[in-house]
Scaffold this motif. Structure first.
Motif, PDB file in Angstrom:
ATOM      1  N   LEU A   1       0.809  -1.225   0.000  1.00  0.00           N
ATOM      2  CA  LEU A   1       0.000   0.000   0.000  1.00  0.00           C
ATOM      3  C   LEU A   1       0.839   1.271   0.000  1.00  0.00           C
ATOM      4  O   LEU A   1       1.930   1.327   0.560  1.00  0.00           O
ATOM      5  CB  LEU A   1      -0.916   0.008   1.228  1.00  0.00           C
ATOM      6  CG  LEU A   1      -1.983  -1.096   1.261  1.00  0.00           C
ATOM      7  CD1 LEU A   1      -2.853  -0.956   2.512  1.00  0.00           C
ATOM      8  CD2 LEU A   1      -2.866  -1.072   0.009  1.00  0.00           C
ATOM      9  N   THR A   2       0.283   2.270  -0.648  1.00  0.00           N
ATOM     10  CA  THR A   2       0.902   3.595  -0.638  1.00  0.00           C
ATOM     11  C   THR A   2       0.336   4.389   0.556  1.00  0.00           C
ATOM     12  O   THR A   2      -0.861   4.311   0.854  1.00  0.00           O
ATOM     13  CB  THR A   2       0.620   4.352  -1.958  1.00  0.00           C
ATOM     14  OG1 THR A   2       0.961   5.729  -1.770  1.00  0.00           O
ATOM     15  CG2 THR A   2      -0.826   4.279  -2.410  1.00  0.00           C
ATOM     16  N   PRO A   3       1.175   5.190   1.200  1.00  0.00           N
ATOM     17  CA  PRO A   3       0.673   5.999   2.324  1.00  0.00           C
ATOM     18  C   PRO A   3       0.037   7.315   1.862  1.00  0.00           C
ATOM     19  O   PRO A   3      -0.452   8.078   2.689  1.00  0.00           O
ATOM     20  CB  PRO A   3       1.961   6.290   3.106  1.00  0.00           C
ATOM     21  CG  PRO A   3       3.029   6.346   2.060  1.00  0.00           C
ATOM     22  CD  PRO A   3       2.626   5.342   1.000  1.00  0.00           C
ATOM     23  N   ASN A   4       0.047   7.557   0.529  1.00  0.00           N
ATOM     24  CA  ASN A   4      -0.417   8.852   0.039  1.00  0.00           C
ATOM     25  C   ASN A   4      -1.937   8.884  -0.112  1.00  0.00           C
ATOM     26  O   ASN A   4      -2.474   9.200  -1.174  1.00  0.00           O
ATOM     27  CB  ASN A   4       0.290   9.179  -1.282  1.00  0.00           C
ATOM     28  CG  ASN A   4       1.792   9.233  -1.090  1.00  0.00           C
ATOM     29  OD1 ASN A   4       2.279   9.906  -0.175  1.00  0.00           O
ATOM     30  ND2 ASN A   4       2.533   8.493  -1.897  1.00  0.00           N
ATOM     31  N   VAL A   5      -2.611   8.516   0.972  1.00  0.00           N
ATOM     32  CA  VAL A   5      -4.078   8.444   0.993  1.00  0.00           C
ATOM     33  C   VAL A   5      -4.555   8.876   2.375  1.00  0.00           C
ATOM     34  O   VAL A   5      -3.779   8.856   3.329  1.00  0.00           O
ATOM     35  CB  VAL A   5      -4.581   6.991   0.740  1.00  0.00           C
ATOM     36  CG1 VAL A   5      -4.221   6.513  -0.655  1.00  0.00           C
ATOM     37  CG2 VAL A   5      -4.019   6.018   1.771  1.00  0.00           C
ATOM     38  N   SER A   6      -5.838   9.235   2.462  1.00  0.00           N
ATOM     39  CA  SER A   6      -6.334   9.601   3.798  1.00  0.00           C
ATOM     40  C   SER A   6      -6.985   8.408   4.489  1.00  0.00           C
ATOM     41  O   SER A   6      -6.988   8.321   5.709  1.00  0.00           O
ATOM     42  CB  SER A   6      -7.312  10.779   3.709  1.00  0.00           C
ATOM     43  OG  SER A   6      -8.270  10.502   2.732  1.00  0.00           O
ATOM     44  N   ASP A   7      -7.539   7.474   3.687  1.00  0.00           N
ATOM     45  CA  ASP A   7      -8.291   6.371   4.290  1.00  0.00           C
ATOM     46  C   ASP A   7      -7.610   5.033   3.983  1.00  0.00           C
ATOM     47  O   ASP A   7      -8.070   4.266   3.138  1.00  0.00           O
ATOM     48  CB  ASP A   7      -9.726   6.415   3.740  1.00  0.00           C
ATOM     49  CG  ASP A   7     -10.606   5.340   4.339  1.00  0.00           C
ATOM     50  OD1 ASP A   7     -10.145   4.619   5.259  1.00  0.00           O
ATOM     51  OD2 ASP A   7     -11.763   5.193   3.882  1.00  0.00           O
ATOM     52  N   ILE A   8      -6.531   4.760   4.684  1.00  0.00           N
ATOM     53  CA  ILE A   8      -5.760   3.538   4.425  1.00  0.00           C
ATOM     54  C   ILE A   8      -6.598   2.286   4.767  1.00  0.00           C
ATOM     55  O   ILE A   8      -6.424   1.222   4.170  1.00  0.00           O
ATOM     56  CB  ILE A   8      -4.420   3.559   5.218  1.00  0.00           C
ATOM     57  CG1 ILE A   8      -3.439   2.492   4.711  1.00  0.00           C
ATOM     58  CG2 ILE A   8      -4.625   3.360   6.720  1.00  0.00           C
ATOM     59  CD1 ILE A   8      -2.682   2.846   3.495  1.00  0.00           C
ATOM     60  N   GLU A   9      -7.521   2.440   5.712  1.00  0.00           N
ATOM     61  CA  GLU A   9      -8.319   1.291   6.156  1.00  0.00           C
ATOM     62  C   GLU A   9      -9.128   0.696   5.001  1.00  0.00           C
ATOM     63  O   GLU A   9      -9.160  -0.514   4.802  1.00  0.00           O
ATOM     64  CB  GLU A   9      -9.281   1.688   7.298  1.00  0.00           C
ATOM     65  CG  GLU A   9      -8.616   1.975   8.633  1.00  0.00           C
ATOM     66  CD  GLU A   9      -8.136   3.413   8.804  1.00  0.00           C
ATOM     67  OE1 GLU A   9      -8.097   4.171   7.807  1.00  0.00           O
ATOM     68  OE2 GLU A   9      -7.785   3.779   9.952  1.00  0.00           O
ATOM     69  N   SER A  10      -9.801   1.569   4.222  1.00  0.00           N
ATOM     70  CA  SER A  10     -10.645   1.079   3.123  1.00  0.00           C
ATOM     71  C   SER A  10      -9.802   0.358   2.079  1.00  0.00           C
ATOM     72  O   SER A  10     -10.236  -0.620   1.472  1.00  0.00           O
ATOM     73  CB  SER A  10     -11.360   2.221   2.405  1.00  0.00           C
ATOM     74  OG  SER A  10     -12.092   2.941   3.311  1.00  0.00           O
ATOM     75  N   LEU A  11      -8.599   0.856   1.863  1.00  0.00           N
ATOM     76  CA  LEU A  11      -7.727   0.243   0.853  1.00  0.00           C
ATOM     77  C   LEU A  11      -7.245  -1.127   1.323  1.00  0.00           C
ATOM     78  O   LEU A  11      -7.267  -2.100   0.569  1.00  0.00           O
ATOM     79  CB  LEU A  11      -6.558   1.187   0.552  1.00  0.00           C
ATOM     80  CG  LEU A  11      -7.085   2.417  -0.198  1.00  0.00           C
ATOM     81  CD1 LEU A  11      -6.294   3.656   0.118  1.00  0.00           C
ATOM     82  CD2 LEU A  11      -7.121   2.161  -1.697  1.00  0.00           C
ATOM     83  N   ALA A  12      -6.847  -1.207   2.583  1.00  0.00           N
ATOM     84  CA  ALA A  12      -6.379  -2.488   3.130  1.00  0.00           C
ATOM     85  C   ALA A  12      -7.503  -3.520   3.094  1.00  0.00           C
ATOM     86  O   ALA A  12      -7.318  -4.677   2.702  1.00  0.00           O
ATOM     87  CB  ALA A  12      -5.889  -2.283   4.559  1.00  0.00           C
ATOM     88  N   LYS A  13      -8.695  -3.075   3.473  1.00  0.00           N
ATOM     89  CA  LYS A  13      -9.853  -3.964   3.511  1.00  0.00           C
ATOM     90  C   LYS A  13     -10.193  -4.448   2.098  1.00  0.00           C
ATOM     91  O   LYS A  13     -10.515  -5.617   1.882  1.00  0.00           O
ATOM     92  CB  LYS A  13     -11.029  -3.175   4.113  1.00  0.00           C
ATOM     93  CG  LYS A  13     -12.142  -3.976   4.676  1.00  0.00           C
ATOM     94  CD  LYS A  13     -11.830  -4.509   6.079  1.00  0.00           C
ATOM     95  CE  LYS A  13     -12.802  -5.588   6.473  1.00  0.00           C
ATOM     96  NZ  LYS A  13     -12.516  -6.919   6.029  1.00  0.00           N
ATOM     97  N   SER A  14     -10.118  -3.521   1.154  1.00  0.00           N
ATOM     98  CA  SER A  14     -10.438  -3.874  -0.219  1.00  0.00           C
ATOM     99  C   SER A  14      -9.451  -4.924  -0.746  1.00  0.00           C
ATOM    100  O   SER A  14      -9.843  -5.880  -1.430  1.00  0.00           O
ATOM    101  CB  SER A  14     -10.384  -2.602  -1.074  1.00  0.00           C
ATOM    102  OG  SER A  14     -10.604  -2.918  -2.396  1.00  0.00           O
ATOM    103  N   ALA A  15      -8.169  -4.772  -0.415  1.00  0.00           N
ATOM    104  CA  ALA A  15      -7.170  -5.766  -0.836  1.00  0.00           C
ATOM    105  C   ALA A  15      -7.505  -7.116  -0.200  1.00  0.00           C
ATOM    106  O   ALA A  15      -7.531  -8.155  -0.883  1.00  0.00           O
ATOM    107  CB  ALA A  15      -5.775  -5.301  -0.429  1.00  0.00           C
ATOM    108  N   GLU A  16      -7.807  -7.112   1.073  1.00  0.00           N
ATOM    109  CA  GLU A  16      -8.127  -8.378   1.768  1.00  0.00           C
ATOM    110  C   GLU A  16      -9.394  -9.020   1.190  1.00  0.00           C
ATOM    111  O   GLU A  16      -9.410 -10.210   0.857  1.00  0.00           O
ATOM    112  CB  GLU A  16      -8.330  -8.126   3.269  1.00  0.00           C
ATOM    113  CG  GLU A  16      -8.690  -9.389   4.033  1.00  0.00           C
ATOM    114  CD  GLU A  16      -8.870  -9.138   5.536  1.00  0.00           C
ATOM    115  OE1 GLU A  16      -9.587  -8.184   5.926  1.00  0.00           O
ATOM    116  OE2 GLU A  16      -8.312  -9.919   6.324  1.00  0.00           O
TER     117      GLU A  16
END
Ligand SMILES: Cc1cc2nc3c(=O)[nH]c(=O)nc-3n(C[C@H](O)[C@H](O)[C@H](O)COP(=O)(O)O)c2cc1C
Length: 306
Positions: free
Chosen positions: A165-180
């Motif tokens: 994941l890239t840290p250049n986002v405000s909502d890292i949670e949604s991105l991590a969840k989407s990957a999972e």
């Protein structure tokens, strides 16, 4: 004997110390400094379908507590990696992860197909690449694009799939969840932060010389951001997490393990201390022994008060 081994959802490491993509070459480039086969795993420089020359001009900028790079995904291409570098990794018994880059979903699919047929056991998908079909927004900044990319790769690739994941986002949670939710086996975080290096110099003939390097910030200065991201990701996913960002000493590793990392990658610090990884494996062993524990898993539980 202390057991440092880690089982990341089926992908086994002899210890949790990995090296980060782009800072360790493709195979045995650090052979003059250490026995690379002693590492948990190395992650290759990003590999794309076609070879890439990368960016021209200034590519590196040293900054307080870190560096900015704009290498631009220079790499030898997947075919050459498989024909020239993979045999070295196999011959030297080096555990590795192939880092993948692309500009379209199709690029990633093609690379995943090749990785699958070449028997590559683990890939790390670099989602900090601009998605040319979607206005060059990074794949990793939109949960829907990331979910789509992950599920398309998952359909083809049966090995161990890490989404970085890239840290250049405000909502890292949604991105991590989407990957999972779309089939990732593991998350690695973080990639570099967007930064600008500026240098203003006054020349002997009293002119002003300005240098600007816009690129990815890495190194010790990004550790607090990385720790925060790993902790936030840990709160929402059940798959393992590989912590990356500014790791330079044993205390840093303990901090990442405490907030939820199952393994870690060392990047920029390799440039200053090419043998840092081996030193840290030894120090980690000593810490575990000093606490009268027998394994890394026990240390993790103790650090997390489980
Ligand atoms: C020179 C350089 C090249 C990099 N190239 C890649 C790359 O090709 N793919 C990738 O996913 N990350 C790349 N990264 C990011 C690192 O893998 C890592 O995520 C980041 O540097 C943070 O870790 P660090 O602070 O320990 O360096 C690169 C970093 C540096 C400094």
């Amino acid at each position: 004997m202390v057991d440092l081994s880690v089982n990341l959802n089926g992908f086994k490491l002899q210890n949790p110390i990995m090296t980060a993509s782009g800072t360790y070459g493709y195979a045995d480039e650090y052979d003059d400094f250490i026995d690379v086969s002693k590492l948990g795993a190395i992650v290759t420089k990003a590999i794309s379908i076609e070879p890439k020359k990368g960016n021209s001009g200034e590519r590196l900028f040293e900054t307080y507590g870190g560096m900015i790079n704009r290498i631009g995904l220079e790499n030898l291409g997947i075919e050459e990696f498989i024909s020239k570098k993979l045999p070295i990794l196999k011959e030297k018994n080096i555990n590795y992860v192939m880092n993948l880059a692309g500009s379209t979903v199709e690029d990633y699919i093609k690379a995943a197909e090749i990785a699958q047929s070449a028997g590559i056991k683990a890939i790390e998908v670099n989602v900090s690449c601009p998605n040319v079909k979607q206005g060059c927004l990074e794949f990793g900044t939109n949960p829907n694009s990331l979910g789509h990319l992950t599920s398309e790769i998952r359909k083809i690739y049966k090995g161990f799939l890490i989404i970085k994941l890239t840290p250049n986002v405000s909502d890292i949670e949604s991105l991590a969840k989407s990957a999972e939710d779309n089939g990732a086996d593991c998350i690695s975080a973080i990639n570099t932060l967007k930064g600008l290096g500026v240098k203003v110099e006054i020349t002997p003939d009293k002119k002003i010389k300005k240098t600007f390097v816009q690129g990815g910030l890495s190194g010790r200065c990004i550790k607090p951001v990385a720790l925060s991201m790993v902790k936030r990701i840990k709160a929402v996913v059940n798959i393992p997490i590989i912590g990356i960002g500014g790791i330079a000493n044993i205390e840093d590793i303990l901090e990442f393990l405490t907030v939820g990392a199952d393994a870690i990658q060392i990047g920029t610090e390799n440039f200053c201390h090419p043998d840092i990884t081996i030193k840290l494996i030894n120090e980690l062993t000593k810490i575990i022994e000093s606490l009268n524990l027998e394994s890394l898993d026990e240390l993790k539980r103790k650090l997390r008060d489980e």
